[in-house]
Write a protein that holds these residues in place. Structure first.
Motif, PDB file in Angstrom:
ATOM      1  N   PHE A 160       0.831  -1.204   0.000  1.00 36.06           N
ATOM      2  CA  PHE A 160       0.000   0.000   0.000  1.00 36.06           C
ATOM      3  C   PHE A 160       0.864   1.252   0.000  1.00 36.06           C
ATOM      4  O   PHE A 160       0.539   2.247  -0.653  1.00 36.06           O
ATOM      5  N   LEU A 161       1.981   1.199   0.726  1.00 38.60           N
ATOM      6  CA  LEU A 161       2.879   2.354   0.760  1.00 38.60           C
ATOM      7  C   LEU A 161       3.524   2.594  -0.593  1.00 38.60           C
ATOM      8  O   LEU A 161       3.630   3.739  -1.056  1.00 38.60           O
ATOM      9  N   THR A 162       3.967   1.526  -1.235  1.00 38.26           N
ATOM     10  CA  THR A 162       4.634   1.694  -2.530  1.00 38.26           C
ATOM     11  C   THR A 162       3.648   2.074  -3.639  1.00 38.26           C
ATOM     12  O   THR A 162       4.064   2.593  -4.673  1.00 38.26           O
ATOM     13  N   ARG A 163       2.367   1.814  -3.420  1.00 45.33           N
ATOM     14  CA  ARG A 163       1.355   2.286  -4.371  1.00 45.33           C
ATOM     15  C   ARG A 163       1.014   3.758  -4.148  1.00 45.33           C
ATOM     16  O   ARG A 163       0.792   4.510  -5.101  1.00 45.33           O
ATOM     17  N   HIS A 164       0.938   4.156  -2.887  1.00 49.40           N
ATOM     18  CA  HIS A 164       0.441   5.498  -2.554  1.00 49.40           C
ATOM     19  C   HIS A 164       1.523   6.573  -2.656  1.00 49.40           C
ATOM     20  O   HIS A 164       1.223   7.725  -2.975  1.00 49.40           O
ATOM     21  N   PHE A 165       2.779   6.196  -2.370  1.00 45.28           N
ATOM     22  CA  PHE A 165       3.864   7.160  -2.338  1.00 45.28           C
ATOM     23  C   PHE A 165       4.827   6.909  -3.493  1.00 45.28           C
ATOM     24  O   PHE A 165       4.881   5.817  -4.052  1.00 45.28           O
ATOM     25  N   ASP A 166       5.620   7.932  -3.824  1.00 48.28           N
ATOM     26  CA  ASP A 166       6.629   7.822  -4.874  1.00 48.28           C
ATOM     27  C   ASP A 166       7.998   7.563  -4.259  1.00 48.28           C
ATOM     28  O   ASP A 166       8.275   7.987  -3.130  1.00 48.28           O
ATOM     29  N   PRO A 167       8.883   6.886  -4.991  1.00 42.75           N
ATOM     30  CA  PRO A 167      10.240   6.681  -4.477  1.00 42.75           C
ATOM     31  C   PRO A 167      11.023   7.986  -4.421  1.00 42.75           C
ATOM     32  O   PRO A 167      10.839   8.864  -5.266  1.00 42.75           O
ATOM     33  N   ALA A 168      11.875   8.102  -3.421  1.00 45.99           N
ATOM     34  CA  ALA A 168      12.688   9.301  -3.272  1.00 45.99           C
ATOM     35  C   ALA A 168      13.845   9.331  -4.251  1.00 45.99           C
ATOM     36  O   ALA A 168      14.327  10.403  -4.629  1.00 45.99           O
ATOM     37  N   ARG A 169      14.293   8.140  -4.671  1.00 49.54           N
ATOM     38  CA  ARG A 169      15.391   8.020  -5.627  1.00 49.54           C
ATOM     39  C   ARG A 169      14.961   7.133  -6.763  1.00 49.54           C
ATOM     40  O   ARG A 169      14.217   6.173  -6.563  1.00 49.54           O
ATOM     41  N   ARG A 170      15.435   7.435  -7.949  1.00 51.80           N
ATOM     42  CA  ARG A 170      15.090   6.622  -9.109  1.00 51.80           C
ATOM     43  C   ARG A 170      16.036   5.448  -9.309  1.00 51.80           C
ATOM     44  O   ARG A 170      15.758   4.553 -10.111  1.00 51.80           O
ATOM     45  N   ASP A 171      17.159   5.449  -8.567  1.00 49.13           N
ATOM     46  CA  ASP A 171      18.154   4.403  -8.753  1.00 49.13           C
ATOM     47  C   ASP A 171      18.222   3.443  -7.576  1.00 49.13           C
ATOM     48  O   ASP A 171      19.098   2.591  -7.523  1.00 49.13           O
TER      49      ASP A 171
END
Length: 254
Positions: A160-171
């Protein structure tokens, strides 16, 4: 039916490789999208980790150790099984947010494998809270049920967290793992609710899940404000917060 079984077996194996330090290997290439789809099996792996902790508590209690020492043994075996993956995330996030003045510096600190004062304090408080809550529950059967349910629920919240929020880093690893489909998150959540209701009852189980969810989303919200999104360390910290508050809620409901 056979295809569904193989799919679930594949995801459970991948989740166990991802979340534990068990001597498991993936044969061949890691299929694209597996990190995301395997997240539906996170509560199954979490329940297994909790069951191991509950079994150790049961044995320690049976040979006459007091609840606090039995709780220490239970937490220790859980950390051994997971390689302290989530505890490391909690410590790294605390170090980053406590020691960095801006977003880039905070992320840089979180990538440093060394532990600082903020991380050490967070780690000690987190372990103390879990040990204290387990010891307060006391009864071996109730403790095992609590650890199974808290292990499942705290890891079921991660999709649920990875769906609702965006990653802080792309790598980072968390970013490359991919965003799970809504059905994956809902399946994980359904398994967690089932585990909690069966293990500890409807009232206490749903209350503990609600509090755990608030704790996990609170950690992720802080990370979004401070870091711009989540990282693997943030997810580890969220899991720890969810597990701690799940157990504390059970103690409060007694």
């Amino acid at each position: 039916m056979d295809s569904a079984f193989r799919s679930w077996a594949r995801d459970i194996l991948a989740a166990a490789i991802f979340l534990t330090r068990l001597p498991l290997r993936w044969r061949g290439e890691w299929p694209p999208g597996l990190h995301a789809s395997a997240q539906r099996a996170f509560p199954i792996v979490g329940a297994g980790t909790g069951l191991a902790g509950g079994a150790v508590y049961f044995v320690a209690h049976g040979v006459g150790l007091p609840p606090v020492l039995a709780a220490i043994a239970a937490v220790a075996v859980q950390a051994l099984l997971t390689g302290a993956l989530h505890e490391d995330g909690l410590a790294d996030m605390a170090d980053g947010l406590g020691g960095g003045r801006d977003r880039n510096r905070k992320l840089e600190i979180m990538r440093d494998s060394r532990i600082g004062s903020y991380g050490a304090i967070a780690l000690m408080l987190g372990l103390a809270a879990r040990i204290g809550a387990i010891a307060a529950i006391g009864d071996p059967a109730a403790t095992a049920a609590a650890l199974v349910a808290s292990g499942a629920a705290s890891r079921a919240l991660l999709p649920f967290l990875t769906r609702h929020f965006d990653p802080a880093r792309r790598d980072g690893i968390a970013a490359t793992a991919g965003r799970p489909a809504l059905g994956i998150a809902l399946t994980a959540g359904g398994l967690a609710i089932l585990a909690a209701v069966v293990a500890i009852g409807i009232g206490a189980g749903l209350a503990a899940i609600a509090v755990a969810a608030a704790a996990a989303f609170g950690v992720a919200w802080i990370a979004r404000r401070q870091l711009g999104g989540y990282t693997g360390d943030v997810l580890g910290a969220a899991q720890q917060a969810a597990e701690i508050f799940f157990l504390l809620t059970l103690v409060a409901c007694r």
